[in-house]
Design a protein around this motif. Structure first.
Motif, PDB file in Angstrom:
ATOM      1  N   SER A 171      -3.715   9.860 -12.408  1.00 54.00           N
ATOM      2  CA  SER A 171      -4.244   9.267 -13.637  1.00 54.00           C
ATOM      3  C   SER A 171      -5.182   8.110 -13.301  1.00 54.00           C
ATOM      4  O   SER A 171      -5.119   7.520 -12.219  1.00 54.00           O
ATOM      5  CB  SER A 171      -3.103   8.757 -14.510  1.00 54.00           C
ATOM      6  N   ALA A 172      -6.046   7.794 -14.258  1.00 59.71           N
ATOM      7  CA  ALA A 172      -7.007   6.704 -14.055  1.00 59.71           C
ATOM      8  C   ALA A 172      -6.297   5.387 -13.791  1.00 59.71           C
ATOM      9  O   ALA A 172      -6.758   4.571 -12.978  1.00 59.71           O
ATOM     10  CB  ALA A 172      -7.915   6.585 -15.286  1.00 59.71           C
ATOM     11  N   GLU A 173      -5.170   5.168 -14.458  1.00 60.31           N
ATOM     12  CA  GLU A 173      -4.416   3.922 -14.269  1.00 60.31           C
ATOM     13  C   GLU A 173      -3.863   3.829 -12.847  1.00 60.31           C
ATOM     14  O   GLU A 173      -3.936   2.768 -12.211  1.00 60.31           O
ATOM     15  CB  GLU A 173      -3.272   3.838 -15.278  1.00 60.31           C
ATOM     16  N   LYS A 174      -3.334   4.927 -12.337  1.00 59.12           N
ATOM     17  CA  LYS A 174      -2.782   4.926 -10.986  1.00 59.12           C
ATOM     18  C   LYS A 174      -3.877   4.779  -9.938  1.00 59.12           C
ATOM     19  O   LYS A 174      -3.698   4.090  -8.929  1.00 59.12           O
ATOM     20  CB  LYS A 174      -1.975   6.201 -10.744  1.00 59.12           C
ATOM     21  N   ILE A 175      -5.011   5.425 -10.175  1.00 53.71           N
ATOM     22  CA  ILE A 175      -6.134   5.292  -9.253  1.00 53.71           C
ATOM     23  C   ILE A 175      -6.604   3.847  -9.190  1.00 53.71           C
ATOM     24  O   ILE A 175      -6.850   3.300  -8.105  1.00 53.71           O
ATOM     25  CB  ILE A 175      -7.288   6.220  -9.676  1.00 53.71           C
ATOM     26  N   GLU A 176      -6.703   3.206 -10.336  1.00 56.95           N
ATOM     27  CA  GLU A 176      -7.161   1.820 -10.371  1.00 56.95           C
ATOM     28  C   GLU A 176      -6.163   0.901  -9.687  1.00 56.95           C
ATOM     29  O   GLU A 176      -6.547  -0.052  -8.980  1.00 56.95           O
ATOM     30  CB  GLU A 176      -7.380   1.381 -11.820  1.00 56.95           C
ATOM     31  N   ARG A 177      -4.868   1.170  -9.858  1.00 56.33           N
ATOM     32  CA  ARG A 177      -3.839   0.341  -9.225  1.00 56.33           C
ATOM     33  C   ARG A 177      -3.921   0.431  -7.703  1.00 56.33           C
ATOM     34  O   ARG A 177      -3.859  -0.567  -6.999  1.00 56.33           O
ATOM     35  CB  ARG A 177      -2.455   0.774  -9.723  1.00 56.33           C
ATOM     36  N   LEU A 178      -4.087   1.650  -7.182  1.00 50.61           N
ATOM     37  CA  LEU A 178      -4.200   1.816  -5.738  1.00 50.61           C
ATOM     38  C   LEU A 178      -5.501   1.208  -5.221  1.00 50.61           C
ATOM     39  O   LEU A 178      -5.526   0.581  -4.154  1.00 50.61           O
ATOM     40  CB  LEU A 178      -4.127   3.301  -5.379  1.00 50.61           C
ATOM     41  N   LYS A 179      -6.569   1.383  -5.966  1.00 49.38           N
ATOM     42  CA  LYS A 179      -7.849   0.794  -5.574  1.00 49.38           C
ATOM     43  C   LYS A 179      -7.749  -0.722  -5.484  1.00 49.38           C
ATOM     44  O   LYS A 179      -8.288  -1.345  -4.556  1.00 49.38           O
ATOM     45  CB  LYS A 179      -8.936   1.196  -6.565  1.00 49.38           C
ATOM     46  N   GLU A 180      -7.064  -1.343  -6.429  1.00 50.51           N
ATOM     47  CA  GLU A 180      -6.912  -2.797  -6.416  1.00 50.51           C
ATOM     48  C   GLU A 180      -6.168  -3.267  -5.166  1.00 50.51           C
ATOM     49  O   GLU A 180      -6.507  -4.298  -4.586  1.00 50.51           O
ATOM     50  CB  GLU A 180      -6.171  -3.256  -7.670  1.00 50.51           C
ATOM     51  N   VAL A 181      -5.154  -2.505  -4.752  1.00 50.87           N
ATOM     52  CA  VAL A 181      -4.419  -2.855  -3.533  1.00 50.87           C
ATOM     53  C   VAL A 181      -5.339  -2.750  -2.318  1.00 50.87           C
ATOM     54  O   VAL A 181      -5.390  -3.653  -1.472  1.00 50.87           O
ATOM     55  CB  VAL A 181      -3.187  -1.947  -3.359  1.00 50.87           C
ATOM     56  N   THR A 194       1.384   6.571  -6.887  1.00 49.82           N
ATOM     57  CA  THR A 194       0.127   7.201  -7.278  1.00 49.82           C
ATOM     58  C   THR A 194       0.175   8.717  -7.151  1.00 49.82           C
ATOM     59  O   THR A 194      -0.279   9.453  -8.030  1.00 49.82           O
ATOM     60  CB  THR A 194      -1.025   6.649  -6.422  1.00 49.82           C
ATOM     61  N   PHE A 195       0.755   9.216  -6.047  1.00 45.69           N
ATOM     62  CA  PHE A 195       0.717  10.650  -5.762  1.00 45.69           C
ATOM     63  C   PHE A 195       2.034  11.351  -6.046  1.00 45.69           C
ATOM     64  O   PHE A 195       2.214  12.513  -5.646  1.00 45.69           O
ATOM     65  CB  PHE A 195       0.313  10.871  -4.306  1.00 45.69           C
ATOM     66  N   LEU A 221       0.832  -1.202   0.000  1.00 46.36           N
ATOM     67  CA  LEU A 221       0.000   0.000   0.000  1.00 46.36           C
ATOM     68  C   LEU A 221       0.865   1.251   0.000  1.00 46.36           C
ATOM     69  O   LEU A 221       0.637   2.175  -0.791  1.00 46.36           O
ATOM     70  CB  LEU A 221      -0.917  -0.006   1.224  1.00 46.36           C
ATOM     71  N   TYR A 222       1.849   1.295   0.861  1.00 47.12           N
ATOM     72  CA  TYR A 222       2.720   2.468   0.948  1.00 47.12           C
ATOM     73  C   TYR A 222       3.440   2.726  -0.376  1.00 47.12           C
ATOM     74  O   TYR A 222       3.471   3.867  -0.868  1.00 47.12           O
ATOM     75  CB  TYR A 222       3.741   2.261   2.067  1.00 47.12           C
ATOM     76  N   GLU A 223       4.005   1.690  -0.973  1.00 41.15           N
ATOM     77  CA  GLU A 223       4.747   1.868  -2.216  1.00 41.15           C
ATOM     78  C   GLU A 223       3.826   2.276  -3.361  1.00 41.15           C
ATOM     79  O   GLU A 223       4.211   3.079  -4.219  1.00 41.15           O
ATOM     80  CB  GLU A 223       5.504   0.581  -2.538  1.00 41.15           C
ATOM     81  N   THR A 224       2.611   1.741  -3.374  1.00 40.94           N
ATOM     82  CA  THR A 224       1.658   2.125  -4.418  1.00 40.94           C
ATOM     83  C   THR A 224       1.210   3.569  -4.236  1.00 40.94           C
ATOM     84  O   THR A 224       1.036   4.303  -5.213  1.00 40.94           O
ATOM     85  CB  THR A 224       0.435   1.190  -4.397  1.00 40.94           C
ATOM     86  N   CYS A 225       1.044   4.013  -2.992  1.00 39.94           N
ATOM     87  CA  CYS A 225       0.698   5.408  -2.731  1.00 39.94           C
ATOM     88  C   CYS A 225       1.798   6.339  -3.221  1.00 39.94           C
ATOM     89  O   CYS A 225       1.521   7.400  -3.795  1.00 39.94           O
ATOM     90  CB  CYS A 225       0.451   5.624  -1.236  1.00 39.94           C
TER      91      CYS A 225
END
Length: 269
Positions: free
Chosen positions: A52-62, A41-42, A34-38
């Motif tokens: 971006s939509a791709e980054k939002i979806e990646r974080l949402k999946e985590v 993402t930001f 979660l931390y690394e994806t955040c």
């Protein structure tokens, strides 16, 4: 032959590195992921800038895969029990991380606890219910309708009196109960329910990611609101249920929010 050797060696290392990366991804803890994806993402975001939509979806999946056990929480822990019955239950906030780009934290709510209606100026917010059942009501501002009401149904006990000065029209975005496991809720700076209220039906843990975090010097402070029914002769009964008037208020006196040390799996920063 040397050329073939020189070509083949990098490929071998690349294959080995790829295997190591996949193995690391399998071994990494959910909170570390979660931390690394955040961070990703930001990385290039700021106030009012949506990833971006791709980054939002990646974080949402985590976040969608996370549960209380991933952060060391269980419903029978002291955070989720009321110790007083003469005032609303105390809500505990567990701080995991905060930088100028994003923050990660967990709200621990005993049954019947309420996080009052509040906003998230310039932020993109991810909220994941880790366990429990809660009701969420959220609003977005309405900019294409009159800013002042013609007729307002004013509750007598909300402290507003007869004044309608400074109130603003908002549209209901969400008004539903959620029970874990469920998907992550996302709100945006101007859409998705930027003002929301949480009411715990059972013991609940909510994992929140804010990008960027609140910051008073930069104008991102938490504003609380009264909400009361929309009533106007110019709309239908169906429309009345989809709107409300919101008025700024001070932090509620009966809201008790305390910080506590996060004791779950650690994050390497």
């Amino acid at each position: 032959m040397r050329i073939e050797k020189n070509v083949s060696e990098p490929r071998g290392r690349e294959y080995s590195d790829s295997k190591k990366n996949r193995r690391r991804q399998r071994m990494i803890s959910p909170v570390q992921r979660l931390y690394e994806t955040c961070k990703e993402t930001f990385d290039n975001c700021g106030a009012g800038v949506v990833p971006s939509a791709e980054k939002i979806e990646r974080l949402k999946e985590v976040l969608d895969t996370m549960a209380g056990a991933d952060v060391g929480l269980r419903p029978n822990m002291p955070y989720f029990k009321s110790t007083r019955y003469d005032r609303p239950p105390t809500i505990t906030y567990l701080h995991l991380h905060e930088c100028d780009k994003f923050s990660i934290g967990i709200f621990c709510l005993p049954p019947s606890a309420v996080i009052p209606l509040h906003d998230h100026p310039g932020m993109t917010v991810f909220s994941k219910l880790l366990f429990g059942e809660m009701h969420i009501k959220s609003y977005d501002w309405v900019d294409n309708l009159p800013a002042e009401p013609t007729t307002v149904a004013k509750p007598l006990d909300n402290g507003l009196g007869e004044s309608t000065t400074g109130i603003r029209l908002a549209k209901v975005k969400m008004n539903s109960a959620f029970r874990a496991p469920c998907k992550t809720s996302i709100l945006y700076p101007a859409d998705g329910g930027n003002m929301h209220c949480f009411k715990a039906k059972t013991a609940c843990a909510v994992l929140d990611v804010l990008g960027p975090p609140y910051c008073d010097p930069e104008g991102r402070h938490c504003q609380y609101y009264y909400d009361f029914p929309f009533s106007s002769i110019s709309v239908t009964e169906e429309q009345k249920g989809g709107y409300a008037w919101l008025k700024e208020r001070e932090k509620p006196d009966d809201l008790t929010l305390v910080g506590a040390l996060y004791k779950g799996p650690k994050m390497v920063k």
